[in-house]
Design a protein around this motif. Structure first.
Motif, PDB file in Angstrom:
ATOM      1  N   VAL A 110      92.728  18.033  15.844  1.00 43.30           N
ATOM      2  CA  VAL A 110      93.905  19.079  15.822  1.00 43.30           C
ATOM      3  C   VAL A 110      93.400  20.409  16.013  1.00 43.30           C
ATOM      4  N   TRP A 111      94.351  21.131  16.885  1.00 45.22           N
ATOM      5  CA  TRP A 111      93.772  22.457  17.110  1.00 45.22           C
ATOM      6  C   TRP A 111      94.882  23.583  17.135  1.00 45.22           C
ATOM      7  N   GLN A 112      94.520  24.731  16.686  1.00 45.00           N
ATOM      8  CA  GLN A 112      95.506  25.673  16.164  1.00 45.00           C
ATOM      9  C   GLN A 112      95.241  26.683  17.537  1.00 45.00           C
ATOM     10  N   ILE A 113      96.098  26.970  18.357  1.00 43.00           N
ATOM     11  CA  ILE A 113      95.970  27.632  19.533  1.00 43.00           C
ATOM     12  C   ILE A 113      96.518  29.393  19.227  1.00 43.00           C
ATOM     13  N   PRO A 114      95.715  30.290  19.596  1.00 41.57           N
ATOM     14  CA  PRO A 114      96.194  31.524  19.141  1.00 41.57           C
ATOM     15  C   PRO A 114      97.429  32.193  20.016  1.00 41.57           C
ATOM     16  N   ASP A 115      98.248  32.929  19.308  1.00 47.15           N
ATOM     17  CA  ASP A 115      99.365  33.536  20.093  1.00 47.15           C
ATOM     18  C   ASP A 115      98.856  34.202  21.286  1.00 47.15           C
ATOM     19  N   GLY A 116      99.598  33.881  22.445  1.00 44.46           N
ATOM     20  CA  GLY A 116      98.873  34.615  23.719  1.00 44.46           C
ATOM     21  C   GLY A 116      97.925  33.729  24.518  1.00 44.46           C
ATOM     22  N   THR A 119      91.320  32.918  24.857  1.00 47.32           N
ATOM     23  CA  THR A 119      90.616  33.928  25.405  1.00 47.32           C
ATOM     24  C   THR A 119      89.040  33.570  25.497  1.00 47.32           C
ATOM     25  N   ALA A 120      88.722  32.377  24.888  1.00 46.75           N
ATOM     26  CA  ALA A 120      87.342  31.879  25.044  1.00 46.75           C
ATOM     27  C   ALA A 120      87.534  30.190  24.772  1.00 46.75           C
ATOM     28  N   PRO A 121      86.637  29.527  25.633  1.00 46.54           N
ATOM     29  CA  PRO A 121      86.581  27.995  25.436  1.00 46.54           C
ATOM     30  C   PRO A 121      86.808  27.742  23.880  1.00 46.54           C
ATOM     31  N   MET A 122      87.586  26.772  23.620  1.00 43.71           N
ATOM     32  CA  MET A 122      87.767  26.312  22.204  1.00 43.71           C
ATOM     33  C   MET A 122      86.970  24.908  21.953  1.00 43.71           C
ATOM     34  N   THR A 123      86.163  25.021  21.049  1.00 44.75           N
ATOM     35  CA  THR A 123      85.043  23.693  20.858  1.00 44.75           C
ATOM     36  C   THR A 123      85.511  23.176  19.502  1.00 44.75           C
ATOM     37  N   ASP A 124      86.092  23.982  18.453  1.00 45.62           N
ATOM     38  CA  ASP A 124      86.223  23.728  17.184  1.00 45.62           C
ATOM     39  C   ASP A 124      87.549  23.529  16.699  1.00 45.62           C
ATOM     40  N   ALA A 125      87.884  22.175  16.385  1.00 47.36           N
ATOM     41  CA  ALA A 125      89.086  21.894  16.070  1.00 47.36           C
ATOM     42  C   ALA A 125      89.409  22.124  14.446  1.00 47.36           C
ATOM     43  N   ILE A 126      90.551  22.194  14.143  1.00 49.10           N
ATOM     44  CA  ILE A 126      90.832  22.615  12.679  1.00 49.10           C
ATOM     45  C   ILE A 126      90.810  21.305  11.783  1.00 49.10           C
ATOM     46  N   VAL A 127      90.822  19.955  12.442  1.00 41.74           N
ATOM     47  CA  VAL A 127      90.493  18.871  11.574  1.00 41.74           C
ATOM     48  C   VAL A 127      90.056  17.943  12.692  1.00 41.74           C
ATOM     49  N   THR A 128      89.336  16.837  12.512  1.00 40.34           N
ATOM     50  CA  THR A 128      88.890  15.868  13.234  1.00 40.34           C
ATOM     51  C   THR A 128      89.230  14.491  12.583  1.00 40.34           C
ATOM     52  N   LEU A 129      89.984  13.430  13.174  1.00 42.26           N
ATOM     53  CA  LEU A 129      90.338  12.353  12.584  1.00 42.26           C
ATOM     54  C   LEU A 129      89.766  11.159  13.006  1.00 42.26           C
ATOM     55  N   GLU A 130      88.885  10.667  12.316  1.00 34.97           N
ATOM     56  CA  GLU A 130      88.065   9.369  12.736  1.00 34.97           C
ATOM     57  C   GLU A 130      88.484   8.109  11.702  1.00 34.97           C
ATOM     58  N   GLY A 131      88.959   7.304  12.681  1.00 33.49           N
ATOM     59  CA  GLY A 131      89.545   6.160  12.081  1.00 33.49           C
ATOM     60  C   GLY A 131      89.514   4.905  13.124  1.00 33.49           C
ATOM     61  N   HIS A 132      89.441   5.222  14.202  1.00 34.73           N
ATOM     62  CA  HIS A 132      89.573   4.096  15.174  1.00 34.73           C
ATOM     63  C   HIS A 132      88.102   3.771  15.770  1.00 34.73           C
ATOM     64  N   SER A 133      88.048   2.475  15.990  1.00 33.22           N
ATOM     65  CA  SER A 133      86.656   2.061  16.582  1.00 33.22           C
ATOM     66  C   SER A 133      86.719   1.614  17.742  1.00 33.22           C
ATOM     67  N   LYS A 134      87.662   2.173  18.694  1.00 32.44           N
ATOM     68  CA  LYS A 134      87.839   2.111  20.123  1.00 32.44           C
ATOM     69  C   LYS A 134      88.472   3.365  20.639  1.00 32.44           C
ATOM     70  N   ARG A 135      88.560   3.829  22.034  1.00 35.11           N
ATOM     71  CA  ARG A 135      89.228   5.031  22.181  1.00 35.11           C
ATOM     72  C   ARG A 135      90.709   5.036  21.866  1.00 35.11           C
ATOM     73  N   ALA A 136      90.949   6.241  21.415  1.00 34.16           N
ATOM     74  CA  ALA A 136      92.424   6.558  20.762  1.00 34.16           C
ATOM     75  C   ALA A 136      93.302   7.108  22.054  1.00 34.16           C
ATOM     76  N   GLY A 137      94.386   6.518  22.018  1.00 33.39           N
ATOM     77  CA  GLY A 137      95.273   6.715  23.417  1.00 33.39           C
ATOM     78  C   GLY A 137      96.397   7.308  23.137  1.00 33.39           C
ATOM     79  N   ILE A 138      97.342   7.242  21.866  1.00 36.07           N
ATOM     80  CA  ILE A 138      98.762   7.588  21.634  1.00 36.07           C
ATOM     81  C   ILE A 138      98.962   8.193  20.498  1.00 36.07           C
ATOM     82  N   LEU A 139      99.625   9.274  20.555  1.00 31.97           N
ATOM     83  CA  LEU A 139      99.843  10.301  19.402  1.00 31.97           C
ATOM     84  C   LEU A 139     101.192  10.372  19.462  1.00 31.97           C
TER      85      LEU A 139
END
Length: 389
Positions: A110-116, A119-139
């Motif tokens: 889950v990411w928080q995009i700044p207004d506007g 301005t730089a690549p975003m690599t740090d999410a505000i939260v990472t959810l780890e619970g699937h043992s195979k690829r996650a494909g639906i939100l």
């Protein structure tokens, strides 16, 4: 011999037409992802447009302000924190700066995009959810509860998360014996419907248990979406590989309320539902068309309205919610069609009523007649003042 005149169905949306925007208002040089996943690959809200793009050595998606047009520079920053390709992205319905992404690396971020925008690549999410043992494909964000996100993966497991705390609040691991194709919340978020590779539609209500019924005979992927009145619309394939659209009543899933067969194309039909107009738009992956229908309470329940056709096939599409459309131009919906290297907005518009135009013409005629009468009286007055009468 007498012929009965056909009755034209009354509808405010019978004349909805689609209009592609001019080239200068499109986004160019967008390297849309080539991932072989039957998702829309785009998400849009009144602030931002997000598109899953090609990325070397990981997964990334582009986020730009919705008003941006023209060429996207190759150095344009992206959200690039996943270790494998991104499969799905969804904006939060409660905060236009929050977006979730699901990836082949088995995580959801889950990411928080700044207004506007970025301005730089975003690599740090505000939260990472780890619970699937195979690829996650639906939100699927919960429609009314803040910070609640549903995810589904290729491990055939559904997870419900509190993204505020990163806590897994509910997991459904035994209901689906095979790959889950799609998940949709109902209007108040009290139940979800899913379709699975076993060709079954499931309605999952924690208070009432799970109802299951086979709905399409074909082996190709299906989709399902809850409508605002509690009915469910599905897209799938017949045994003869014809694409189908069907409407179901959750009280009895044994027979569809309505079913329509479309064509024999093999692209998955992605349904986009507008609860305000009760219209459904079907956007086929690899198609050059977008079909749209109105769902009503009268038989045959699903009424075909029209289709938008173009020369170029779509790789995916983003659907703008009602808060973002231009009502001053009678726009009721907007798509962002993904080409191979371009994003093209397409507006769905309801023409102004003919009755209003007729009333304006009648008023204009009255004004013209009054002006002519005033001119006549002025000429009469001038003759009197000159002593001609």
């Amino acid at each position: 011999m007498s012929f009965r005149r056909g009755v034209v169905r009354q509808s405010k949306f019978r004349h909805v037409f689609a209009q592609a925007w001019k080239a200068e208002h499109c986004l160019d040089d967008v390297r849309v992802s080539r991932v072989t996943w039957d998702g829309p690959l785009a998400a849009v809200n009144p602030k931002f447009l997000a598109v899953v793009v090609e990325a070397g050595g990981g997964g990334a998606f582009l986020v730009v302000p919705i008003a941006k047009s023209g060429r996207v520079d190759q150095s344009c920053p992206t959200v690039c924190g996943h270790a494998a390709p991104v499969l799905d992205i969804q904006w939060s319905p409660h905060d236009d700066n929050i977006i979730a992404s699901a990836s082949e690396d088995c995580t959801v971020k889950v990411w928080q995009i700044p207004d506007g925008g970025l301005t730089a690549p975003m690599t740090d999410a505000i939260v990472t959810l780890e619970g699937h043992s195979k690829r996650a494909g639906i939100l699927a964000w919960h429609p009314s509860a803040f910070n609640i996100l549903l995810t589904a993966g290729c491990d055939n497991v559904i997870c419900v998360w509190n993204v505020g705390t990163g806590e897994l609040v509910y997991q459904l691991a035994e209901a689906h014996p095979d790959l889950i194709y799609s998940v949709s919340w109902n209007r108040d978020g009290s139940a979800v419907c899913t379709v699975c590779k076993d060709k079954a539609l499931r309605v999952i209500d924690p208070r009432r248990g799970t109802v299951r019924e086979k709905v399409h005979d074909g082996t190709r992927p299906m989709r399902a979406v809850f409508l605002s009145d509690g009915k469910i619309l599905t897209t799938g394939f017949s045994r003869m590989s014809e694409r189908q659209l069907a409407l179901w009543d959750t009280k009895d899933l044994s027979e569809p309320m309505a079913i329509q067969e479309m064509d024999t194309s093999n692209g998955v039909l992605l349904p986009f539902y507008d609860p305000d107009t009760n219209m459904v738009y079907l956007c086929g992956k690899g198609d050059c068309t977008i079909r749209y229908f109105e769902v009503t309470d009268e038989s045959p329940y699903v009424h075909f309205l029209s289709l938008y056709s173009s020369k170029e096939p779509q790789r995916g599409a983003g659907f703008l919610c009602k808060r973002g459309v231009d009502v001053n131009k009678c726009e009721i919906a907007r798509f962002y069609k993904l080409h191979e290297r371009k994003v093209e907005p397409i507006s769905m518009t309801v023409p102004r009523k003919v009755k209003l135009l007729a009333e304006m013409k009648a008023l204009r005629a009255v004004v013209l007649a009054q002006n002519q009468r005033i001119e006549h009286l002025e000429r009469q007055l001038a003759r009197i003042e000159d002593g001609d009468v």
